[in-house]
Scaffold this motif. Structure first.
Motif, PDB file in Angstrom:
ATOM      1  N   GLY A 187      -4.423  -3.694  -0.096  1.00 22.34           N
ATOM      2  CA  GLY A 187      -5.440  -2.653  -0.020  1.00 22.34           C
ATOM      3  C   GLY A 187      -6.602  -3.078   0.836  1.00 22.34           C
TER       4      GLY A 187
ATOM      5  N   THR B 172      -7.094  -5.111   5.951  1.00 21.97           N
ATOM      6  CA  THR B 172      -6.358  -4.962   4.701  1.00 21.97           C
ATOM      7  C   THR B 172      -6.142  -6.339   4.088  1.00 21.97           C
ATOM      8  OG1 THR B 172      -5.261  -2.988   5.507  1.00 21.97           O
ATOM      9  CG2 THR B 172      -4.200  -4.145   3.700  1.00 21.97           C
TER      10      THR B 172
ATOM     11  N   ARG C 299      -1.775  -7.040  -4.664  1.00 21.82           N
ATOM     12  CA  ARG C 299      -1.956  -5.631  -4.351  1.00 21.82           C
ATOM     13  C   ARG C 299      -2.538  -5.505  -2.954  1.00 21.82           C
ATOM     14  NH1 ARG C 299      -4.059  -5.185 -10.021  1.00 21.82           N
ATOM     15  NH2 ARG C 299      -2.186  -4.618 -11.182  1.00 21.82           N
TER      16      ARG C 299
ATOM     17  N   CYS D 243       0.846  -1.195   0.000  1.00 24.40           N
ATOM     18  CA  CYS D 243       0.000   0.000   0.000  1.00 24.40           C
ATOM     19  C   CYS D 243       0.884   1.248   0.000  1.00 24.40           C
ATOM     20  CB  CYS D 243      -0.960   0.004   1.182  1.00 24.40           C
ATOM     21  SG  CYS D 243      -0.201   0.293   2.777  1.00 24.40           S
TER      22      CYS D 243
END
Length: 88
Positions: free
Chosen positions: A87, A70, A85, A29
């Motif tokens: 996030g 997350t 990824r 992130c």
């Protein structure tokens, strides 16, 4: 209801694809200020695979009943690389 990111893989999908020849990238992130981590095979950081939602978590996510945390959403590229990824 939440939307599962299009093309995102579950932890089980990643486990099936992950072998010693598969290249991967972790895109942390923006708040972590860490450069992307790259590697190949099973040397993936533990927290990344643990943070990839399972099929059960995917169902909860889509129903809007998941815990707020997350996740690492995983995507397979056309070149065979798996991109994680980080996030919410």
């Amino acid at each position: 209801m939440n939307n599962w990111p299009e093309g995102a893989l579950t932890r089980e999908d990643v486990a099936e694809l992950l072998d010693d020849t598969v290249a991967w990238t972790v895109e942390w992130c923006s708040g972590s200020r860490m450069a992307p981590t790259e590697g190949r095979g099973h040397v993936l950081p533990d927290e990344v695979l643990r943070g990839t939602p399972t099929r059960a978590k995917r169902r909860k996510f889509e129903q809007g009943t998941q815990e707020h945390r997350t996740w690492f959403f995983a995507f397979a590229t056309t070149t065979g690389r798996i991109v994680f990824r980080e996030g919410p």
